[in-house]
Design an enzyme around this catalytic site. Structure first.
Site, short mmCIF file in Angstrom:
data_model
loop_
_atom_site.label_atom_id
_atom_site.label_comp_id
_atom_site.label_asym_id
_atom_site.label_seq_id
_atom_site.Cartn_x
_atom_site.Cartn_y
_atom_site.Cartn_z
N LYS A 175 0.85 -1.19 0.00
CA LYS A 175 0.00 0.00 0.00
C LYS A 175 0.89 1.24 0.00
CE LYS A 175 -1.78 3.19 2.40
NZ LYS A 175 -1.98 4.23 1.42
N GLU A 178 -1.30 7.29 -0.82
CA GLU A 178 -2.39 7.62 -1.73
C GLU A 178 -2.02 8.77 -2.66
OE1 GLU A 178 -2.23 7.61 1.49
OE2 GLU A 178 -3.45 9.14 2.48
N GLY A 229 5.23 8.33 9.24
CA GLY A 229 5.33 9.21 10.39
C GLY A 229 5.18 8.49 11.72
N GLU A 250 9.81 2.12 10.20
CA GLU A 250 10.84 3.10 9.81
C GLU A 250 10.16 4.46 9.90
OE1 GLU A 250 13.98 2.69 8.99
OE2 GLU A 250 14.00 0.51 9.01
N CYS A 284 13.59 11.68 5.59
CA CYS A 284 13.54 11.25 6.98
C CYS A 284 14.84 11.58 7.71
CB CYS A 284 13.26 9.76 7.05
SG CYS A 284 14.42 8.77 6.08
N GLU A 384 9.82 16.93 14.11
CA GLU A 384 10.26 16.86 12.71
C GLU A 384 9.47 17.87 11.87
OE1 GLU A 384 8.88 13.35 10.58
OE2 GLU A 384 10.88 13.03 9.77
N1 LIG Z 1 12.86 6.01 8.56
C1 LIG Z 1 12.78 6.03 7.23
O1 LIG Z 1 13.53 5.37 6.54
C2 LIG Z 1 11.75 6.92 6.56
C3 LIG Z 1 11.78 7.02 5.16
C4 LIG Z 1 10.85 7.84 4.54
C5 LIG Z 1 9.92 8.54 5.28
N2 LIG Z 1 9.91 8.43 6.63
C6 LIG Z 1 8.95 9.21 7.43
O2 LIG Z 1 7.69 9.25 6.77
C7 LIG Z 1 7.00 10.42 7.15
C8 LIG Z 1 6.40 11.09 5.92
O3 LIG Z 1 5.63 10.22 5.22
P1 LIG Z 1 4.02 10.28 5.20
O4 LIG Z 1 3.55 11.67 5.44
O5 LIG Z 1 3.57 9.55 3.98
O6 LIG Z 1 3.69 9.43 6.48
P2 LIG Z 1 2.28 8.90 6.98
O7 LIG Z 1 2.53 8.23 8.27
O8 LIG Z 1 1.24 9.96 6.93
O9 LIG Z 1 1.84 7.84 5.84
C9 LIG Z 1 2.68 6.77 5.49
C10 LIG Z 1 1.82 5.66 4.90
O10 LIG Z 1 0.95 5.16 5.91
C11 LIG Z 1 -0.39 5.12 5.43
N3 LIG Z 1 -1.28 5.23 6.59
C12 LIG Z 1 -1.78 6.35 7.17
N4 LIG Z 1 -2.59 6.00 8.20
C13 LIG Z 1 -2.59 4.66 8.28
C14 LIG Z 1 -3.21 3.70 9.14
N5 LIG Z 1 -3.99 4.07 10.14
N6 LIG Z 1 -2.96 2.40 8.93
C15 LIG Z 1 -2.13 2.00 7.94
N7 LIG Z 1 -1.54 2.85 7.08
C16 LIG Z 1 -1.76 4.16 7.25
C17 LIG Z 1 -0.42 6.29 4.46
O11 LIG Z 1 -1.54 6.19 3.60
C18 LIG Z 1 0.91 6.11 3.76
O12 LIG Z 1 0.84 5.11 2.79
C19 LIG Z 1 8.02 11.31 7.83
O13 LIG Z 1 7.81 11.28 9.22
C20 LIG Z 1 9.34 10.64 7.48
O14 LIG Z 1 10.39 10.89 8.38
C21 LIG Z 1 10.80 7.63 7.28
C1 LIG Z 2 15.71 6.56 3.65
N1 LIG Z 2 15.82 7.65 2.69
C2 LIG Z 2 16.95 8.50 3.05
C3 LIG Z 2 16.03 7.10 1.36
C4 LIG Z 2 14.59 8.41 2.58
C5 LIG Z 2 14.10 9.01 3.79
O1 LIG Z 2 13.14 9.77 3.74
#
Ligand SMILES: NC(=O)c1ccc[n+]([C@@H]2O[C@H](COP(=O)([O-])OP(=O)(O)OC[C@H]3O[C@@H](n4cnc5c(N)ncnc54)[C@H](O)[C@@H]3O)[C@@H](O)[C@H]2O)c1
Ligand SMILES: C[N+](C)(C)CC=O
Length: 495
Positions: A175, A178, A229, A250, A284, A384
């Site tokens: 998934k 969106e 997140g 992650e 991230c 963040e």
């Molecule tokens: N640690 C890492 O490697 C890494 C890498 C990339 C992004 N991130 C983190 O991702 C965040 C940004 O991404 P985002 O805004 O898409 O995050 P988000 O948590 O809003 O959404 C991530 C995914 O989770 C889904 N989702 C949302 N609610 C859900 C639920 N209740 N159950 C299951 N799935 C659900 C979303 O539709 C999306 O596909 C930032 O905090 C960033 O630091 C971390």
């Molecule tokens: C893990 N990385 C650095 C590729 C993407 C983070 O948002």
């Protein structure tokens, strides 16, 4: 593309209620495509397909080296279709085309790495201390995996899950966010055209609470691997606990970028800009918390501010642009409020803090922002931003650098800049983050584990551990000379 964009049990289907969603490019609002907006029933159907495929055992029965060969074919096909994928990623995310091309190279590297790793770990013999026993550990696929990914690196973060899941012999339901579905749709096309058995790879699209939630709740999912997140991660972990699923998280970061006075000034400055402003800070591991040794802090910050104001914002195909828009209007509102709150708490706005003007008004641009005179505990230092915002703190000496660098509930990544190798190594060892760069920022390698300490997550992606996450270790203890133990007496005469 048609709106039959869910891939379930080897077939492209529309959402069960006919729902659709328009995807617009965040750089200028143009319509990129219309895709199916899945329902919870669609997610459950995809889980059923993945469960049935896993239970049939077809993919897991393919010898591991042959599963690895399949991943190498995926890598080769991605290389052939790289331009098509990069363009799709760029249209969905608004990131510069060159960044999407680099992401594609990383994705191909990931499939290549796990392709080669797949056949290497065939279990191990254990010495049971008994000549009559053969004891061995075998690694089996964990089962059906729910893979949930974010919008900032849509295919890359999905690839870090898909490649090891397939290498291990798992089946999955993916998934993606969106907001950014197109490259994951293309990926299903590649897996399908290369002949992956039906039901092994499934794709559902739609809102997290609707199609994502079943992946963490359903009893037929054995593992949920989530990138996104912190708050969503907590919800997923809580939901997964009801069925004691394996959970890999992650999450975000508030990553310290520590610059000592003896660092190469120009390299540290240039990389501080990269750390904070690449992909408009929607990374991230962004170096959003710059921590500079007091004796050079004023000059370093002045130069950072000067250079930040020179950064050229622009659309993905604008060759002069150095960074792009934020993902959505809602996200830009969030970043705007974040900076305003910081200023209200006493931070000094040195530059940025505004929306793009002129041609940029068509997209969700936010100007590179530097905040100084911040204090530990302020929201801009703790939370963040996930936007082009960097705070500047100062320190004196190693102890204080380490204390500030570790003063976060996150623990994803950080950097140390110094020409004193001993000092850099000492500080790196004491920082409680999953990745530490010395005199660099941002590189990651498929062969090196990635993940977070603290509330940056649970588990690791990439590297050998990234494969182990998708495996169960099974101990098979074979007594080839069974004996009566005599533990319980046979009291025939008493009967
Ligand atoms: N640690 C890492 O490697 C890494 C890498 C990339 C992004 N991130 C983190 O991702 C965040 C940004 O991404 P985002 O805004 O898409 O995050 P988000 O948590 O809003 O959404 C991530 C995914 O989770 C889904 N989702 C949302 N609610 C859900 C639920 N209740 N159950 C299951 N799935 C659900 C979303 O539709 C999306 O596909 C930032 O905090 C960033 O630091 C971390
Ligand atoms: C893990 N990385 C650095 C590729 C993407 C983070 O948002």
């Amino acid at each position: 593309m048609s709106t039959a964009t869910l891939f379930i049990d080897g077939t492209w289907v529309a959402a069960s209620d006919g729902g659709t969603r328009e995807i617009h490019c965040p750089a200028d609002g143009t319509l990129v495509g219309t895709v199916s907006e899945g329902t919870a029933d669609d997610a459950v159907a995809a889980i059923a397909a993945a469960r049935s495929a896993f239970d049939r055992g077809e993919w897991a029965a393919v010898p591991a080296p042959e599963r690895g060969d399949f991943l190498l074919k995926v890598a080769a096909r991605l290389q052939e279709r790289k331009a098509e994928f990069a363009r799709a990623e760029t249209l969905d995310t608004g990131k510069r085309l060159v960044e999407s091309e680099i992401d594609m190279d990383d994705i191909i590297g990931c499939f290549t790495y796990f392709g080669k790793l797949a056949g290497q770990n065939q279990g191990r013999l254990v010495d049971p201390g008994n000549a009559a026993v053969v004891s061995r550990i075998e690694y089996e696929p964990v089962g059906v995996c729910g893979l949930i990914s974010p919008w900032n690196y849509p295919l890359l973060q999905s690839a870090w899950k898909i490649a090891p899941a397939l290498a291990a012999g798992c089946t999955f339901v993916l998934k993606p966010s969106e907001l950014t579905p197109h490259t994951c749709m293309l990926m299903m096309d590649v897996l399908d055209e290369l002949g992956l058995p039906k039901g092994v790879a499934n794709l559902v699209l739609g809102a997290g609470a609707t199609v994502g939630a079943p992946l963490s709740e359903h009893v037929d999912v054995d593992l949920v691997s989530f990138t996104g997140g912190l708050e969503t991660g907590k919800r997923i972990a809580a939901a997964a606990s009801a069925t004691v699923k394996k959970v890999a998280l992650e999450l975000g970061g508030k990553n310290p970028n520590i610059v000592f006075a003896d660092a190469d000034f120009d390299a540290a400055l240039d990389n501080a800009l990269n750390a904070a402003f690449v992909h408009s800070g929607q990374v991230c591991s962004a170096g959003a918390r710059l921590i500079v040794e007091e004796s050079i802090a004023e000059r370093f910050t002045d130069e950072l501010v000067r250079r930040a104001q020179l950064i050229r914002l622009g659309g993905p195909f604008d060759e002069d642009a150095e960074t792009g828009p934020l993902i959505s209007a809602a996200h830009r509102d969030k970043v705007t409020a974040y900076v305003q709150k910081g200023v209200a708490e006493g931070a000094r706005l040195r530059c940025g803090g505004t929306w793009g003007t002129g041609d940029l008004e068509q997209g969700f641009y936010y100007t590179p922002t530097v905040l100084d005179q911040v204090e530990r505990g302020m929201s801009v230092v703790v939370d963040e931003a996930f936007g082009p915002v960097v705070t500047v703190e100062t320190f004196t000496g190693e102890e204080e650098a380490v204390a500030i660098g570790n003063d976060t509930h996150y623990g994803l990544a950080g950097a140390v800049w110094s020409q004193d190798a001993g000092k850099s190594q000492r500080v790196a060892r004491r920082l409680r983050h999953g990745t530490i760069w010395i005199n660099d920022f941002h590189p990651y390698l498929p062969q090196a584990e990635w993940g977070g300490f603290g509330q940056s997550g649970v588990g690791r992606e990439l590297g050998p551990t990234g494969l182990s996450e998708y495996q169960e270790a099974k101990h098979i203890y074979h007594n080839i000379d069974p004996q009566v133990t005599g533990w319980f007496a046979d009291r025939k005469e008493e009967q």
